[in-house]
Design an enzyme around this catalytic site. Structure first.
Site, PDB file in Angstrom:
ATOM      1  N   SER A  14       0.637  -1.143   0.069  1.00  0.00           N
ATOM      2  CA  SER A  14       0.071  -0.235  -0.141  1.00  0.00           C
ATOM      3  C   SER A  14       0.700   1.396  -0.105  1.00  0.00           C
ATOM      4  CB  SER A  14      -0.749   0.000   1.334  1.00  0.00           C
ATOM      5  OG  SER A  14      -0.022  -0.026   2.477  1.00  0.00           O
ATOM      6  N   GLY A  15       2.194   1.044   0.112  1.00  0.00           N
ATOM      7  CA  GLY A  15       3.025   2.202   0.207  1.00  0.00           C
ATOM      8  C   GLY A  15       3.412   2.363   1.610  1.00  0.00           C
ATOM      9  N   ASP A  18       4.507  -0.983   7.082  1.00  0.00           N
ATOM     10  CA  ASP A  18       4.088  -2.289   7.295  1.00  0.00           C
ATOM     11  C   ASP A  18       4.112  -3.271   6.256  1.00  0.00           C
ATOM     12  OD1 ASP A  18       3.811  -1.595  10.071  1.00  0.00           O
ATOM     13  OD2 ASP A  18       1.663  -1.108   9.932  1.00  0.00           O
ATOM     14  N   SER A  19       3.424  -3.020   5.214  1.00  0.00           N
ATOM     15  CA  SER A  19       3.439  -3.898   4.026  1.00  0.00           C
ATOM     16  C   SER A  19       4.631  -3.950   3.460  1.00  0.00           C
ATOM     17  CB  SER A  19       2.435  -3.474   2.950  1.00  0.00           C
ATOM     18  OG  SER A  19       2.688  -2.285   2.463  1.00  0.00           O
ATOM     19  N   CYS A  94     -13.472  -4.289   3.959  1.00  0.00           N
ATOM     20  CA  CYS A  94     -12.404  -4.419   2.928  1.00  0.00           C
ATOM     21  C   CYS A  94     -11.437  -5.433   3.158  1.00  0.00           C
ATOM     22  CB  CYS A  94     -11.528  -2.918   3.088  1.00  0.00           C
ATOM     23  SG  CYS A  94     -10.364  -2.758   1.701  1.00  0.00           S
ATOM     24  N   GLY A 118       0.703  -6.970   5.659  1.00  0.00           N
ATOM     25  CA  GLY A 118       1.086  -6.218   6.778  1.00  0.00           C
ATOM     26  C   GLY A 118       0.444  -6.143   7.895  1.00  0.00           C
ATOM     27  N   CYS A 190      -9.852   5.419   3.979  1.00  0.00           N
ATOM     28  CA  CYS A 190      -9.363   5.977   2.648  1.00  0.00           C
ATOM     29  C   CYS A 190     -10.363   6.673   1.961  1.00  0.00           C
ATOM     30  CB  CYS A 190      -8.548   4.861   2.079  1.00  0.00           C
ATOM     31  SG  CYS A 190      -9.712   3.391   1.435  1.00  0.00           S
TER      32      CYS A 190
END
Length: 349
Positions: A14-15, A18-19, A94, A118, A190
């Site tokens: 996702s940027g 964590d991910s 989601c 993440g 988001c």
């Protein structure tokens, strides 16, 4: 998907930090890896941090165009429930329909065997049935928003951050020189943040093209206390921002979309011991056959509270807490725990 010994992993990116660290940790284990990011909005452009990290890890980065699915399964559900006077958690939907629904299907389509994210949670498949457990870092634990995961999904999911603390994750990102190592976390939903509307109500009015008219504030006996500015602008338990000059503090007890009233009460009247949940998912077993003692929480940041749960129907739970709980809210999730094991949960009705 293929057998469990296969070694192709795709990481949802996702940027965020964590991910990115999740991707690094999976790659470090020697797996054939790729990143994947979801296109959820019409003006989508690949996050520069996501691309930068994928490049630094020498991984291909796939784009999954999920705009139509996201609008239907997350945004539309959120707005419809909110208009019905519920308070939904879109992050749960989601996870349920996008990250571990559509994205898992996409991984299969691309011939990857596992999907990693993440999230701060753990999966234990050592006893033949997959268990979802709380993260080692209780402050970051995200098991509450993952309670809907099924056995078929848990089989193909990995949470490489489950045994790490947030400071440890940030240290790994800094050691790897990731461009996003010092990036702050976003706490906003988001699609609300994306539309820069400022709050849920403004977003819903813009999304639906509807105006939500003023109406009456009433007490539990139906006495009119003043005028509200639109039923979608209030949430259960709210005290601030009511715009009323009353002799004592009053809180939002409930909302009645049928007659456009917002019902107020005293703080002590917000407490109740029981709830009913539907649209349930159970993880360690398929059904609760007898009343069992568990701990449960009715919102993300709450500490679990002792309770007794009984399954009263194929898709219904009745939960009675040892002590009254404040502002139990329709549309939120109740999640059940046995120690660090997630038993499951459902939507409060």
């Amino acid at each position: 998907m293929k057998n469990l010994n296969a070694n192709r992993h795709i990481i949802a990116m996702s940027g965020g930090i964590d991910s990115s660290v999740a991707a690094f940790l999976i790659k470090e284990q020697g797996y054939d890896c790729a990143g994947i990011t979801m296109n959820l909005f019409d003006d989508f452009d690949v996050d520069k941090d996501t691309q930068n990290v994928a490049d630094s890890l020498e991984m291909p980065l796939y784009i999954a165009d999920f705009r139509d699915f996201f609008e239907k399964e997350v945004i539309k559900r959120f707005t419809e429930d909110y208009i019905k006077s519920c308070t939904p958690n879109p992050c749960i939907n989601c996870n349920r329909f996008m990250k571990f629904g559509r994205l898992l299907d996409k991984a299969k389509e691309l011939d990857y065997d596992y999907i990693a994210t993440g999230h701060y949670a753990r999966i234990d498949g050592s006893n033949g049935r997959y268990l979802l457990k709380k993260a080692a870092d209780e402050k970051k634990d995200q098991s509450y928003v993952l309670y809907s995961l099924t056995q078929e999904q848990l089989k193909y999911i990995k949470f490489p951050l489950g045994n790490l603390t947030k400071p440890e994750v940030r240290k790994i990102a800094e050691e790897q020189g990731f461009i996003n190592a010092k990036k702050k976390e976003s706490q906003d939903i988001c699609f609300v943040q994306k539309n820069q509307t400022g709050d849920y109500a403004d977003f819903i009015e813009k999304y639906t093209g509807r105006a939500f008219p003023d109406g009456d504030f009433v007490d539990l006996n139906g006495n009119i206390l003043g005028r509200h500015k639109g039923i979608i602008r209030y949430t259960i338990g709210q005290r601030r921002g009511l715009g009323l000059a009353l002799k004592e503090s009053m809180y939002v007890y409930d909302k009645n979309a049928g007659n456009n009233t917002v019902i107020l009460c005293r703080d002590e009247e917000l407490y109740t011991k029981e709830l009913i949940a539907r649209d349930i998912n159970l993880i360690p077993f398929d059904m609760i056959n007898n009343k069992i003692k568990i701990k449960a929480k009715v919102r993300y940041n709450q500490t679990e509270q002792p309770a007794i749960v009984e399954q009263t129907g194929e898709d219904t739970l009745h939960i009675e807490f040892d002590n009254p709980q404040r502002a139990i809210t329709k549309g939120q999730a109740v999640v059940l725990y046995d120690g660090d094991i997630v038993i499951g949960g459902g939507t409060i009705v």
